[in-house]
Write a protein that holds these residues in place. Structure first.
Motif, mmCIF file in Angstrom:
data_model
loop_
_atom_site.group_PDB
_atom_site.id
_atom_site.type_symbol
_atom_site.label_atom_id
_atom_site.label_comp_id
_atom_site.label_asym_id
_atom_site.label_seq_id
_atom_site.Cartn_x
_atom_site.Cartn_y
_atom_site.Cartn_z
ATOM 1 N N UNK A 1 2.241 -14.716 -0.265
ATOM 2 C CA UNK A 1 0.963 -14.790 -0.973
ATOM 3 C C UNK A 1 -0.162 -14.178 -0.134
ATOM 4 N N UNK A 2 -0.142 -14.443 1.165
ATOM 5 C CA UNK A 2 -1.181 -13.874 2.022
ATOM 6 C C UNK A 2 -1.065 -12.353 2.047
ATOM 7 N N UNK A 3 0.171 -11.877 2.150
ATOM 8 C CA UNK A 3 0.385 -10.423 2.160
ATOM 9 C C UNK A 3 -0.074 -9.803 0.836
ATOM 10 N N UNK A 4 0.180 -10.535 -0.241
ATOM 11 C CA UNK A 4 -0.252 -10.067 -1.561
ATOM 12 C C UNK A 4 -1.774 -9.943 -1.596
ATOM 13 N N UNK A 5 -2.442 -10.963 -1.080
ATOM 14 C CA UNK A 5 -3.910 -10.948 -1.055
ATOM 15 C C UNK A 5 -4.461 -9.822 -0.194
ATOM 16 N N UNK A 6 -3.710 -9.441 0.831
ATOM 17 C CA UNK A 6 -4.198 -8.429 1.775
ATOM 18 C C UNK A 6 -3.787 -7.017 1.391
ATOM 19 N N UNK A 7 -3.052 -6.872 0.288
ATOM 20 C CA UNK A 7 -2.489 -5.560 -0.025
ATOM 21 C C UNK A 7 -3.609 -4.527 -0.219
ATOM 22 N N UNK B 1 -3.148 -1.440 -1.707
ATOM 23 C CA UNK B 1 -3.033 -0.880 -3.049
ATOM 24 C C UNK B 1 -2.999 -2.033 -4.054
ATOM 25 N N UNK B 2 -4.094 -2.184 -4.796
ATOM 26 C CA UNK B 2 -4.225 -3.362 -5.658
ATOM 27 C C UNK B 2 -3.253 -3.359 -6.837
ATOM 28 N N UNK B 3 -2.579 -2.238 -7.050
ATOM 29 C CA UNK B 3 -1.576 -2.213 -8.117
ATOM 30 C C UNK B 3 -0.189 -2.599 -7.606
ATOM 31 N N UNK C 1 2.851 -15.897 -9.507
ATOM 32 C CA UNK C 1 1.841 -14.889 -9.161
ATOM 33 C C UNK C 1 2.072 -13.562 -9.878
ATOM 34 N N UNK C 2 3.168 -13.486 -10.613
ATOM 35 C CA UNK C 2 3.482 -12.204 -11.240
ATOM 36 C C UNK C 2 3.939 -11.173 -10.224
ATOM 37 N N UNK C 3 4.517 -11.631 -9.139
ATOM 38 C CA UNK C 3 5.032 -10.716 -8.116
ATOM 39 C C UNK C 3 6.490 -10.408 -8.439
ATOM 40 N N UNK D 1 8.116 2.365 -1.505
ATOM 41 C CA UNK D 1 7.221 3.105 -2.401
ATOM 42 C C UNK D 1 5.886 2.380 -2.498
ATOM 43 N N UNK D 2 4.984 2.928 -3.259
ATOM 44 C CA UNK D 2 3.621 2.407 -3.366
ATOM 45 C C UNK D 2 3.545 0.997 -3.937
ATOM 46 N N UNK D 3 4.586 0.614 -4.658
ATOM 47 C CA UNK D 3 4.525 -0.698 -5.314
ATOM 48 C C UNK D 3 4.843 -1.848 -4.374
#
Ligand code: PLP
Length: 961
Positions: free
Chosen positions: A156-162, A164-166, A191-193, A206-208
């Protein structure tokens, strides 16, 4: 002659403190005829239970222990080589007796009142320092619930810090522990991850992909060099989390030195028993740059009012109690006591000791590997620390059978066997394992030359993965290696902390009741403490019976159909309950139901958990009397009818009142297609009198560390099992390793199938020894004690909110806001209470500027009187300021708390006497508790954040400045 046991020998009489003449006197003060009448005036009759709880008759303390011994004998303690994140340990006896089994440590509250919590704050700072050193990272928190949830927090922290917001894909190595992956599944859904599970060597970045998680050593024991992978991730603007084994880091290059952004894991191996799953402390370490994104509690260094070294919880603005649905996590109760133990383990053994233990573990594993190779077994891990992988093919079954014959457990996967060596393993144990493997090939130990094997051992860790950096270099880890020094160090810290050993801790909403010794003793019995959570079911009959009984009893108490024991805290119970509700809606095709209504008075974990569950929070107002504004609720439920998932409601309310309209409230939610989640933190006002099912809730969590006697441990452990109505049972959490699937179970919310199973004994003991009458009486006395305090304080403080008949439930709110007119904040009262020997009530929750008082049934009238005397006396001190008799800035409250150093200075220039400052009431003299430091400076600590033990020279500098 009377052969009946004396009434005092009944446990109930020991647990509930007010006795004999106390009760009529208390009723008189309240101004009511009878205890029954008080209860009738407090709890709306339409929600009263009609019949007694269906529970077995109460057992005496001795009777309970005898019965539990029989149950314990159904647990078989085999040698555990299962590994998978849980290892047998030798808890140093000095730590076992003086911390784990010591009420001076385990009855402490979370260190919000830093001045009387410096001991555990220091112990937790030691833990953070050990974690920072061993992982090679810059900052660490003071524990999370378990390794799997720590991995989810990292994601979750990594997600928040990403960047590329997509990006919404998280890569997880296929070689992480299965329970970790299981929890990641649950948490990523909300979280929809998108979770991408695979091999880190072949994955195309990749970018995602915003981040990744790998395990070190990997789940099967291989030690892998992830440097190139870390670099590739960073080149892709992605971050790397590493789940690491703390013990291995004594020998392996720490992840902080090869590119990790976050390192998480369990500190169980540092002296904390397996306990069939817990409790243990997880750790979370990362880079300083991410300090404001870290989940959970962080201890930081600051100064006190005299400029001296002091500690406090740092950066609290990240946390749920302030940030609510925007918080970095929903962590409230964590695993403080276990983190403290792990920190002490590092302190006692020191760097050489830890290295020696890790070295022996590794050496024995190398030996085992060589011996098994010589027997013709194929051991797959070339680089390993403590875990071997044997491709045993057809021999798996005979090996399995022979291992069981010899009372040892391995980890079995398809066609392979993993063996993990631990601190307790001896050379003789290794020979026993080899004997098993030899026998299956019709050989004997005599076929091997052990002596020459032993003499030719070398590490299998290549130099590029060998640790070269120092760790545990601070003085604290290099000073307390004899038992006397360790004992004195533990005691010196303990003596700085106020616990239930000293006085009542009247924390509203937190229910600091008796943690009876008989409840605690069996937690360290080996038949409970030495079991691995993945041990075969037929070896854990005692635990199964315990879980089964506790399930029945708590179901009877809540009125629900079934409990899940997975959640390790109330907040985690909230999350689990919300995910169950979500699964229920989805199962009915209601994919769009994601709105949760939460009253404005809710605990911060409610909105934080809702946001973790991917729900949208809509706040419902409260009216002037503190009740949920039913019109507002109705309007919001109807407005969100199509999307309504549920209501989260605390009952009795956080305002300490049984709302009359609760049944209507639940009905409104149901009418609009929603479910009702009841926050069970206030269950101490319900047990035996009403229940979550009766008020109309569908699911609730119970804070077993509040209502059901598990001690707070200075901020954990806890247990937050959830109970659900029949229609939600199929969705209760399952588990990837241990089959507890209910049919449509959501994936796991915790690493272990039954959470911190070993401390369930405490709640089991409490219920068994109280019985239905005892539990009901406990509730009635909790309500009596609260109303007594209310009556005694009403002339001095305004009591906010009361029920229809002017009664409070088991707690009440004292309004301190008007004192602001003369510059007195509620925090000043909290600090001044320390001079009187008391821990403050809950400060500024649920209403800013107030104190929430909860006495519990375990406090005798004499203690309630001392506490009330203190608050009345403090009110007089405030009055003196109001009357202009005392200076607004230099007075007893603003200068509080007063340390011994302050009181014993040669020059005294304050406008009040030393006597007034330190011994304001006569009772104080006989039980004086000195705060270790003056008032801590909160902003100083956050401005210059230091989260590990500073060099001793720095303390001196601070003291001199
Ligand atoms: C304590 C509490 C919680 C959170 O429980 P934890 O076990 O600390 O996570 C939630 N709601 C209320 C009202 C509480 O008092």
């Amino acid at each position: 002659m009377n052969l009946d046991i004396n009434f005092q020998e009944k446990f109930e009489e020991r647990h509930i403190a007010p006795q004999g003449q106390d009760v009529p006197e208390m009723l008189k003060t309240i101004g009511i005829e009878s205890h029954d009448q008080l209860i009738a005036e407090t709890i709306p009759s339409k929600i009263r239970l009609k019949s007694p709880l269906n529970l077995p008759p109460a057992l005496s303390e001795a009777g309970y222990l005898n019965r539990l011994k029989q149950m314990a004998s159904k647990n078989k303690v085999f040698k555990s080589y299962i590994g998978q994140g849980y290892y047998d340990v030798t808890t140093p006896a000095v730590i076992l007796r003086n911390v784990f089994e010591n009420p001076g440590w385990y009855t402490q509250y979370t260190p919000y009142q830093a001045e009387i919590a410096q001991g555990r704050l220091q112990a937790l700072l030691n833990f953070q320092t050990a974690i920072i050193d061993l992982t090679g990272m810059e900052i660490a928190n003071a524990s999370l619930l378990d390794e799997a949830t720590a991995a989810a927090e990292a994601m979750f922290m990594q997600y928040g810090l990403r960047k590329n917001k997509d990006a919404n894909t998280f890569f997880v190595s296929e070689n992480v522990f299965p329970q970790t992956l299981d929890v990641l599944k649950t948490r990523s859904v909300s979280y929809g991850i998108h979770l991408l599970v695979g091999n880190h060597e072949t994955i195309e970045l990749n970018d995602h992909i915003f981040g990744a998680l790998v395990q070190y050593p990997a789940g099967d024991g291989k030690v892998i060099d992830y440097r190139a992978f870390a670099e590739a991730l960073h080149a892709n603007d992605a971050t790397l989390s590493v789940a690491a084994d703390l013990m291995s880091l004594a020998l392996l290059t720490p992840p902080g030195e090869w590119g990790a952004d976050v390192v998480i894991g369990s500190s169980q191996r540092f002296g904390v028993p397996m306990g069939f799953g817990g409790p243990h402390a997880a750790f979370f370490a990362t880079k300083d740059a991410y300090k404001r994104n870290i989940p959970g509690r962080i201890i930081g260094v600051t100064i006190d009012s005299a400029g001296n070294y002091a500690l406090r919880m740092a950066l609290q603005t990240r946390e749920q109690h302030i940030r609510r649905d925007k918080a970095s996590s929903n962590i409230c109760t964590a695993q403080a006591l276990l983190a403290i133990m792990a920190g002490f383990y590092a302190t006692y053994h020191g760097p050489q000791g830890i290295r020696a233990i890790a070295g022996r573990i590794h050496g024995l594993t190398v030996l085992l590997s060589k011996a098994l190779n010589l027997l013709g077994y194929k051991q797959e891990n070339t680089i390993f620390f403590d875990t071997l992988t044997l491709r045993a093919g057809d021999l798996c079954d005979p090996l399995h059978a022979e291992a069981l014959n010899n009372e040892m457990n391995f980890h079995y996967a398809e066609n392979s066997i993993n063996i993990s060596v631990d601190e307790t393993t001896t050379l003789a144990d290794i020979k026993e394992i080899v004997r098993v493997f030899a026998k299956v090939k019709a050989k004997t130990l005599a076929d091997l030359d052990f002596a020459s094997l032993e003499s030719s051992l070398t590490t299998v860790i290549p130099s590029n993965l060998q640790r070269s950096s120092a760790y545990l270099t601070h003085e604290v880890f290099n000073s307390h290696h004899s038992e006397h020094e360790m004992l004195r160090y533990i005691k010196s810290l303990e003596s700085k902390d106020l616990s239930l050993c000293h006085s009542m801790i009247p924390l509203g909403s937190c229910t600091m009741k008796l943690n009876a010794t008989t409840e605690m003793i069996p937690v360290s019995w080996e038949a409970f403490s030495k079991l691995h959570p993945f041990a075969p079911t037929d070896q854990v009959g005692g635990y199964m019976q315990l879980l089964d009984e506790l399930n029945q009893w708590l179901s009877a108490i809540t009125g629900f159909a079934k409990m899940s024991f997975q959640p390790n805290s109330g907040a985690q119970g909230e999350y689990a309950g919300l995910m169950v509700i979500r699964a229920y809606h989805e199962d009915r095709g209601d994919h769009h139901r994601n709105v949760v209504l939460i009253p404005s008075s809710a605990h911060g974990t409610n909105p934080a958990s809702a946001s973790m569950a991917g729900m949208k929070v809509v706040i419902v107002n409260c009216d002037d009397r503190g009740n949920i504004d039913v019109n507002d609720l109705k309007a919001k439920a109807e407005a969100n009818k199509a999307h309504l998932s549920c209501l989260m409601v605390t009952y009795p309310s956080t305002h300490g009142v049984f709302e009359e309209s609760i049944i209507d409230i639940c009905q409104i939610i149901h009418d609009n297609g929603g479910q009702v989640y009841m926050d069970g933190a206030n269950m101490n006002a319900q047990v035996g009198l009403t229940s979550p099912a009766v008020i109309g809730a569908d699911v609730c969590h119970l804070n077993l560390h509040k209502t059901f006697c598990i001690p707070h441990g200075g901020g954990g452990p806890g247990m937050g099992p959830i109970g659900v109505a029949e229609h939600l049972v199929p969705f209760l959490p399952g588990h990837e390793v241990v089959n507890i699937n209910e049919g449509k179970s959501i994936s796991a919310v915790s690493a272990a199938p039954f959470g911190s199973a070993s401390i369930l004994i405490i709640s089991h003991a409490y219920i068994a020894m109280m019985g239905a009458d005892g539990l009901k009486n406990a509730t009635q006395f909790a309500i009596l004690n609260a109303n007594y305090i209310k009556a005694r304080l009403e002339n001095s403080y305004k009591v906010l909110y009361a029920g229809a008949n002017g009664r409070c439930a088991h707690e009440m709110i004292l309004d301190c806001r008007s004192f602001k007119n003369v510059g007195i904040e509620v925090g000043d009262i909290a600090k001044r209470l320390m001079d009187y020997g008391f821990h403050a009530p809950t400060v500024s929750f649920p209403v800013a500027g107030t104190l929430m008082v909860e006495p519990t049934e375990s406090e005798p009238k004499a203690e309630l009187d001392r506490f009330c005397d203190a608050l009345v006396a403090i009110r007089k001190e405030i009055e003196a300021i109001e009357m202009g008799e005392t200076d607004k800035n230099n007075n007893l409250l603003k200068q509080a708390p007063h340390t011994l150093a302050v009181i014993s200075t040669d020059i005294w220039d304050r406008p009040y006497s030393r006597q007034e400052a330190a011994f304001p009431l006569s009772y104080v003299a006989t039980r004086k508790f000195w705060p270790a430091v003056g008032r801590v400076n909160d902003s100083y600590g956050d401005r210059s954040l230091v989260c590990s033990c500073p060099p001793l020279s720095e303390y001196e500098e601070v003291a001199a400045s």
